[in-house]
Design an enzyme around this catalytic site. Structure first.
Site, PDB file in Angstrom:
ATOM      1  N   ASP A   5       0.836  -1.203   0.000  1.00  0.00           N
ATOM      2  CA  ASP A   5       0.000   0.000   0.000  1.00  0.00           C
ATOM      3  C   ASP A   5       0.870   1.252   0.000  1.00  0.00           C
ATOM      4  O   ASP A   5       1.666   1.462   0.911  1.00  0.00           O
ATOM      5  CB  ASP A   5      -0.911  -0.007   1.229  1.00  0.00           C
ATOM      6  CG  ASP A   5      -2.086   0.949   1.086  1.00  0.00           C
ATOM      7  OD1 ASP A   5      -1.867   2.113   0.690  1.00  0.00           O
ATOM      8  OD2 ASP A   5      -3.220   0.531   1.360  1.00  0.00           O
ATOM      9  N   SER A  55      -6.982   4.287  -1.472  1.00  0.00           N
ATOM     10  CA  SER A  55      -6.869   2.830  -1.397  1.00  0.00           C
ATOM     11  C   SER A  55      -8.191   2.115  -1.614  1.00  0.00           C
ATOM     12  O   SER A  55      -8.204   0.892  -1.742  1.00  0.00           O
ATOM     13  CB  SER A  55      -6.286   2.424  -0.034  1.00  0.00           C
ATOM     14  OG  SER A  55      -4.966   2.868   0.098  1.00  0.00           O
ATOM     15  N   HIS A 117     -10.181  -2.605   6.525  1.00  0.00           N
ATOM     16  CA  HIS A 117      -9.660  -1.405   5.880  1.00  0.00           C
ATOM     17  C   HIS A 117      -9.825  -1.513   4.363  1.00  0.00           C
ATOM     18  O   HIS A 117     -10.165  -2.572   3.831  1.00  0.00           O
ATOM     19  CB  HIS A 117      -8.189  -1.197   6.261  1.00  0.00           C
ATOM     20  CG  HIS A 117      -7.765   0.219   6.290  1.00  0.00           C
ATOM     21  ND1 HIS A 117      -6.690   0.691   5.569  1.00  0.00           N
ATOM     22  CD2 HIS A 117      -8.276   1.288   6.949  1.00  0.00           C
ATOM     23  CE1 HIS A 117      -6.545   1.988   5.784  1.00  0.00           C
ATOM     24  NE2 HIS A 117      -7.504   2.375   6.621  1.00  0.00           N
ATOM     25  N   SER A 119      -8.069  -1.707   1.497  1.00  0.00           N
ATOM     26  CA  SER A 119      -7.463  -2.673   0.578  1.00  0.00           C
ATOM     27  C   SER A 119      -8.017  -4.079   0.751  1.00  0.00           C
ATOM     28  O   SER A 119      -8.526  -4.670  -0.207  1.00  0.00           O
ATOM     29  CB  SER A 119      -5.944  -2.661   0.721  1.00  0.00           C
ATOM     30  OG  SER A 119      -5.413  -1.383   0.465  1.00  0.00           O
ATOM     31  N   GLU A 275      -1.348  -7.845   2.051  1.00  0.00           N
ATOM     32  CA  GLU A 275      -1.092  -6.407   1.994  1.00  0.00           C
ATOM     33  C   GLU A 275      -0.083  -5.967   3.050  1.00  0.00           C
ATOM     34  O   GLU A 275      -0.241  -6.252   4.239  1.00  0.00           O
ATOM     35  CB  GLU A 275      -2.388  -5.622   2.217  1.00  0.00           C
ATOM     36  CG  GLU A 275      -2.157  -4.110   2.140  1.00  0.00           C
ATOM     37  CD  GLU A 275      -3.272  -3.282   2.762  1.00  0.00           C
ATOM     38  OE1 GLU A 275      -3.375  -2.093   2.397  1.00  0.00           O
ATOM     39  OE2 GLU A 275      -4.020  -3.803   3.610  1.00  0.00           O
ATOM     40  N   ASP A 280       2.004   2.610   3.672  1.00  0.00           N
ATOM     41  CA  ASP A 280       1.193   3.791   3.400  1.00  0.00           C
ATOM     42  C   ASP A 280       1.105   4.706   4.615  1.00  0.00           C
ATOM     43  O   ASP A 280       1.258   5.932   4.509  1.00  0.00           O
ATOM     44  CB  ASP A 280      -0.204   3.325   2.981  1.00  0.00           C
ATOM     45  CG  ASP A 280      -1.190   4.462   2.795  1.00  0.00           C
ATOM     46  OD1 ASP A 280      -1.044   5.213   1.823  1.00  0.00           O
ATOM     47  OD2 ASP A 280      -2.113   4.585   3.617  1.00  0.00           O
ATOM     48  N   HIS A 284       2.186   8.631   5.177  1.00  0.00           N
ATOM     49  CA  HIS A 284       1.225   9.666   5.560  1.00  0.00           C
ATOM     50  C   HIS A 284       1.726  10.499   6.749  1.00  0.00           C
ATOM     51  O   HIS A 284       1.433  11.685   6.856  1.00  0.00           O
ATOM     52  CB  HIS A 284      -0.122   9.046   5.923  1.00  0.00           C
ATOM     53  CG  HIS A 284      -1.000   8.755   4.750  1.00  0.00           C
ATOM     54  ND1 HIS A 284      -1.264   9.698   3.774  1.00  0.00           N
ATOM     55  CD2 HIS A 284      -1.685   7.639   4.390  1.00  0.00           C
ATOM     56  CE1 HIS A 284      -2.075   9.176   2.867  1.00  0.00           C
ATOM     57  NE2 HIS A 284      -2.335   7.919   3.213  1.00  0.00           N
ATOM     58  N   ASP A 321      -1.116   0.151  -4.816  1.00  0.00           N
ATOM     59  CA  ASP A 321      -2.397   0.755  -5.177  1.00  0.00           C
ATOM     60  C   ASP A 321      -2.238   2.189  -5.668  1.00  0.00           C
ATOM     61  O   ASP A 321      -2.984   2.659  -6.521  1.00  0.00           O
ATOM     62  CB  ASP A 321      -3.375   0.696  -4.007  1.00  0.00           C
ATOM     63  CG  ASP A 321      -2.753   1.137  -2.689  1.00  0.00           C
ATOM     64  OD1 ASP A 321      -1.544   1.438  -2.647  1.00  0.00           O
ATOM     65  OD2 ASP A 321      -3.480   1.159  -1.683  1.00  0.00           O
ATOM     66  N   HIS A 400      -1.345  11.206  -1.087  1.00  0.00           N
ATOM     67  CA  HIS A 400      -0.894  10.230  -2.069  1.00  0.00           C
ATOM     68  C   HIS A 400      -0.273  10.940  -3.267  1.00  0.00           C
ATOM     69  O   HIS A 400      -0.464  12.141  -3.462  1.00  0.00           O
ATOM     70  CB  HIS A 400      -2.069   9.386  -2.553  1.00  0.00           C
ATOM     71  CG  HIS A 400      -2.647   8.499  -1.499  1.00  0.00           C
ATOM     72  ND1 HIS A 400      -3.853   7.852  -1.631  1.00  0.00           N
ATOM     73  CD2 HIS A 400      -2.185   8.158  -0.272  1.00  0.00           C
ATOM     74  CE1 HIS A 400      -4.105   7.136  -0.553  1.00  0.00           C
ATOM     75  NE2 HIS A 400      -3.107   7.320   0.291  1.00  0.00           N
TER      76      HIS A 400
END
Length: 470
Positions: A5, A55, A117, A119, A275, A280, A284, A321, A400
């Protein structure tokens, strides 16, 4: 299918070097597990209504072959975010996991995020909002949970969720009632204990099942006598690998190994979605060290899966993703610490980091017009796992990135996943290679008793025949 991710190309390069430097090498010559896959391509990640994906819509694309609207999961672009009344059989997109079950294969999902979540939810859920993980989330949007079914409920009560053989990740809070116990207070307002309901369903089927919630119980599991496994390792997302309690939390590699041991007992084969979700989250928060470490852990899981399967009958795909805004820049010397400074600016004579972000919480406002000096103010920033790497402008969380992401593949028909492709083509190619989905008539038995013989096709003809998949 392995999904990193937020694993942008810059993330892959930096993590490759980081992993090599952990071994005491310069790093640049190192390879992650999927770097050695023989086929590579690029995936275009935009959503129906967004230039830069999240995502949720992306999970619909790479799992169902349909591009959706941002914030939605498992539905076509006819459904915009929060339009619960538009989710129906006609607007729902079916995933490769669903088609694998229809073919009699075992299925599993493994993640370091909550199993509800965005994904992992793409494998089983159909929802107008990725944030509707429990009924309380639906009610918070002033909607009726009995009409807008939450994601956790879909996993336990609906097909294909309730038929998934292995579910491993975090997020038990979405499955338990508020004040369920002193040790485990959930978020559900309907007073449902979905973990208990999951177990009762498996018991009613006469299936051998297990629920685990720590590393030891996962390690002690008899995988040869377990048909269904639910493992929830924390109330929300699993902890970052750096800083996790090793006695309580299994690694992504360990969860992947357990999943394959269970799923591979099926003579008809299996589909597994894995995943590395906290790559990710590290980005962030502009926690570059953690993002790179999560990528290395992800690579370990890929390597283990590769070692446990046969290239002759197993298609392995590793991709992302969407991207992130982290850049890898400057002119650092060969072998320079990837988490350190790249050099000194020839304009203001202040050092700058090799890794930085276009935006995010790592922004530091200049002091009296003088740019922030990472070397002076954070002498140990390369070793600090909680250090927010520099950002160009302030945002609460880093965003992203919209550039293409890599697709790495090996095994039967992996060559289809080369060149530049729509993200929604990935599951179409995987289903074609596996003789899954609505186009199984293209598969004919082989004379040598191998499962199938497939005719060579072009990517554009596949898309024309198989889009949309519902």
């Amino acid at each position: 299918m392995f999904l990193g991710d937020g694993m942008s190309i810059a993330t892959v390069t930096a993590a490759r070097i980081y992993a090599g430097q952990l071994k005491g090498a310069p790093g640049e010559e190192n390879n992650l597990a999927f770097d050695n896959f023989p086929h590579t391509g690029l995936s275009k990640t935009y959503c129906v209504d967004a230039q830069v994906a999240d995502s949720a819509c992306s999970s619909t694309a790479y799992l169902s072959g349909v591009k959706g609207s941002i914030g939605t999961i498992g539905v076509t672009g006819e459904v915009a975010r929060k339009q619960c009344d538009k989710v129906n059989d006609q607007t729902s997109a079916t995933s490769i996991l669903y088609w694998a079950q229809k073919a009699g294969k075992s299925t599993g999902i493994v993640t370091t995020t909550r199993v509800t979540h965005a994904s992992p939810a793409g494998t089983y859920a159909h929802t107008a909002d990725r944030d509707w993980e429990s009924d309380s989330d639906v009610a918070a949007d002033n909607l009726d949970p009995s009409r807008c079914q939450d994601i956790a409920s879909q996993l336990v009560n609906n097909s294909p969720g309730k038929d998934i053989n292995v579910i491993l990740g975090g997020g038990w809070r979405e499955f338990l009632p508020v004040n369920a116990s002193e040790e485990a207070s959930g978020r559900r307002g309907d007073n449902e204990d979905l973990i208990k309901k999951w177990a009762l369903d498996k018991e009613a089927r006469g299936a051998r099942y297990a629920f685990v919630n720590d590393r030891q119980s996962l390690s002690n599991l008899d995988t040869q006598n377990t048909d269904f496994l639910l493992g929830l390792f924390g109330p929300s997302h699993m902890e970052y690998h750096l800083g996790a309690d090793e006695e309580e939390q299994p690694t992504l590699e360990e969860m992947t190994r357990t999943a394959i041991n269970i799923l591979s007992r099926n003579p008809k084969g299996f589909f597994l979605f894995v995943e590395g979700g906290r790559i990710d989250h590290g980005h962030h928060e502009t926690l570059a060290r953690r993002a790179l470490d999560e990528t290395v852990e992800f690579s370990k899981a890929v390597r283990t899966a590769d070692d446990m399967t046969d290239d002759g009958d197993t298609l392995m795909v590793t991709t992302a993703d969407h991207a992130h805004t982290m850049s890898f820049s400057g002119y650092p010397a060969r072998g320079n610490d990837i988490l350190s400074v790249a050099g000194v600016s020839d304009v203001d004579n202040i050092p700058y980091a090799t890794l930085s972000y276009a935006n995010g919480p790592g922004y530091r406002k200049p002091d009296a017009g003088v740019r922030y000096n990472v070397l002076t103010d954070d002498m140990n920033f390369a070793e600090d796992i909680k250090y927010h790497f520099p950002s160009g402008l302030p945002t609460a969380i880093e965003t992203h990135g919209g550039e293409d992401v890599s697709v790495y593949s090996k095994g039967p028909w992996a060559h289809l996943l080369t060149g530049v492709m729509e993200q929604s083509f990935i599951p179409v190619a995987m289903m074609y290679a596996s003789c899954l989905g609505p186009h199984t008539t293209m598969c004919t038995p082989r004379r040598d008793n191998a499962p199938y013989h497939l005719h060579q096709v072009r990517q554009d003809s596949l898309l024309k025949e198989a889009t949309p998949l519902r």
